[in-house]
Design an enzyme around this catalytic site. Structure first.
Site, short mmCIF file in Angstrom:
data_model
loop_
_atom_site.label_atom_id
_atom_site.label_comp_id
_atom_site.label_asym_id
_atom_site.label_seq_id
_atom_site.Cartn_x
_atom_site.Cartn_y
_atom_site.Cartn_z
N ARG A 179 0.58 -1.10 -0.01
CA ARG A 179 -0.09 0.03 -0.11
C ARG A 179 0.88 1.39 0.07
O ARG A 179 0.28 2.37 -0.51
CB ARG A 179 -0.99 0.03 1.37
N THR A 233 -5.82 -4.28 -0.69
CA THR A 233 -5.01 -4.69 -1.84
C THR A 233 -4.90 -6.08 -2.27
O THR A 233 -4.51 -6.28 -3.68
CB THR A 233 -3.74 -3.99 -1.66
N GLU A 242 -9.96 5.27 7.29
CA GLU A 242 -8.38 5.75 6.97
C GLU A 242 -8.13 7.03 6.33
O GLU A 242 -7.09 7.78 6.82
CB GLU A 242 -7.83 4.64 6.26
#
Length: 564
Positions: free
Chosen positions: A115, A245, A516
């Protein structure tokens, strides 16, 4: 735990039993932020092994000192960068090398590393990107997930590169930032093209709404009049991808029971940790059935009721579990509408509405509980198991290309701070931001997430300084010497404005994720303080290292930049 299935799988492996012999039940947890995603499994396995051997219940509680000493933290990084521009300040190329301190075991380090690479260019379009990341084994405890999951570390580096370049070129960093913002159909380094891009919209609205021109003049005037107090301003745009992801993890299930009295019970794989996901799950169900929220009961998160769950993480929990709930509710609604047509002799295309506890078709009406009673008597299935997997997303790890994210969240924040140039202390006068909520389904919950994430990010960038000795022992191991942001740290003024946008179809009810993304706004606190120091000492030499502690500010105020 944020990952009931991960705990279930670990316990089964430790005890040498199959997963169906282990039941994990989570009611709610007192905060998670990633730390309980993977590392809860170890403590659960200790308890399970004790129970297995003694045939008695086992409870284990870490004291605060043990907790700080032994559990993983956000990954520290050491990074190198190169950035190149054309004569118009457009970024032509960016190169980054990221060295991640993974600790003594891998834990979630490889996924966190991924990420970082995905978010290496933040909100900016860069046509030529070369980024490499390395996870380094060290003598520290294994580092683990933390809010942002590698994204903040990647974003911080490019913001440092832009700030550094702005100083060398003698231009404001905001000029470089604004010139390079993403627009629709720009391609990220990993191959995905940005859609529904709100980067420029949030930037422009922030400038206009909060009158940046006036603010800049006020700060310049203040700095001119005051010798030992200086103000700093910084913009911090964000662009954060929503999805795990690891593509296979983007799925969820939900169990729905409509009881014979019309009340509803639901179970999902979502863990409530103060982020309001329980409220949203109840809200989704209420909207699907046209009921009040007090008619719906949310069960605890349980691996027997809902199996093979992904962890509550990646800001994707409300989307995945909410859409699984929608699928299950829709299954029941199809059966109920079929029954209504039969009872009322309606044609197939006749519209049937469920709202305010009523079933309505034209002039015909029936109360919800009456319909459910009829359905129960006629042996209609009033339970369903919903399933959802995010469409369109894919990523090839061999080529480093694909479409890993369902959508992106955008926003722009403006920080204003005042630094005491004698002491090195500071106050944040205000933080003003425009955020891309999509079509928020619960503005109060979402506002709480923005405010909390912002302040947490500011704390990470300014206060939270972890110190270890050469043997890898944590020295800042108590709340006396490890500083976290509290209510007194909150900016004196905090304005959060909702961007007017439709949102994404891949977000639950078009309400974008808010877990987030707001933490990344906190990076702006670092650069606002840095700019305040430069207003006092334009030759200040401050390495681009977080956090920007008061000690670092004080040293910077009286430092000199080495001549090149």
């Amino acid at each position: 735990t944020q990952g009931p299935t991960a705990v279930q799988r670990t316990i089964a492996r430790v005890l040498g039993v199959s997963m169906n012999e282990v039941e994990v039940d989570v009611n709610r947890i007192g905060g998670g932020f990633g730390g309980k995603e993977d590392q809860a499994s170890m403590w659960a396995a200790f308890c399970a092994l004790g129970t297995y051997l003694t045939k008695k219940p086992v409870k284990y509680i870490l004291d605060r000192h043990e907790d700080l000493q032994m559990t993983g933290k956000r990954h520290p990084y050491r990074s190198d960068y190169k950035i190149g521009f054309d004569k118009n300040l457009k970024i032509v190329a960016f190169e980054g090398n990221y060295f991640q301190n993974g600790g003594a075991a891998a834990d979630l380090s490889p996924a966190v590393l991924e990420r970082t690479l995905f978010h290496a260019t933040n909100s900016y379009y860069v046509p030529n990107v070369k980024v490499h990341a390395y996870s380094c084994r060290t003598n520290l405890h294994p580092h683990t997930a933390f809010r942002g999951f590698g994204g903040p570390q990647g974003m911080f580096v490019i913001e440092c590169a832009i700030h550094h370049a702005a100083r060398e070129l003698g231009v404001p960093a905001t000029k470089i930032q604004e010139k390079n913002l993403l627009v629709n159909n720009n391609e990220f380094s990993y191959g995905q093209k940005v859609q529904d891009c709100e980067a420029k919209n949030t930037w422009d609205q922030a400038k206009q709404k909060f009158d940046f021109a006036k603010l800049k003049k006020e700060v310049a005037s203040f700095n001119k009049k005051n010798k030992y107090f200086k103000k700093g301003i910084a913009f911090m745009p964000i662009c954060f991808g929503i999805s795990f992801t690891n593509t296979m993890m983007n799925n969820a299930r939900a169990l729905i029971h409509v009881y014979s009295d019309g009340s509803v019970g639901i179970s999902t794989g979502a863990v409530e940790m103060g982020q309001g996901v329980s409220s949203k799950m109840i809200q989704v169900t209420a909207l699907c059935f046209g009921l009040k929220t007090d008619q719906i009961r949310l069960e605890s998160t349980n691996t027997t009721r809902v199996a093979n769950t992904s962890p509550t993480a990646a800001s994707a929990t409300a989307d995945l579990n909410g859409k699984a709930l929608q699928d299950g509710c829709d299954q029941i609604m199809v059966r109920l509408k079929k029954l209504v047509r039969k009872e009322w002799g309606l044609k197939k295309k006749a519209a049937i509405h469920f709202q305010d506890g009523l079933v309505i078709s034209g002039r015909k009406k029936m109360k919800w509980h009456e319909l459910i009673s009829t359905a129960f008597q006629q042996r209609v299935n009033l339970s369903a198991k919903g399933h959802y997997s995010t469409p369109k997303i894919h990523f090839d790890k061999k080529t480093g290309k694909g479409h890993p994210f369902a959508y992106h969240v955008f926003g722009t924040s403006i920080f204003t701070c005042t630094v005491d140039c004698i002491r090195g202390t500071y106050d944040f006068d205000k933080v003003q931001l425009i955020h891309d909520f999509g079509t928020s389904m619960n503005k109060l919950v979402d506002l709480g997430q923005i405010e909390g994430g912002l302040v947490q990010g500011m704390g990470w960038m300014t206060l939270e300084n972890l110190l270890y000795d050469n043997e890898g022992h944590l020295k800042s191991n108590s709340l006396a010497n490890y500083k976290i942001p509290d209510i007194h740290f909150v900016p004196k003024k905090l304005d959060v404005e909702y961007l007017d946008t439709e949102g994404s179809d891949l977000a639950i009810l078009k309400s974008k994720a808010v877990g987030e993304p707001p933490l990344m706004y906190g990076i702006g606190a670092y650069f606002a303080l840095y700019n305040a120091v430069l207003a006092y000492n334009e030759n200040a030499d401050i390495p681009y290292v977080s956090p920007m502690t008061t000690e670092k500010i004080l040293m910077g105020l009286y430092s000199k930049k080495a001549k090149s």
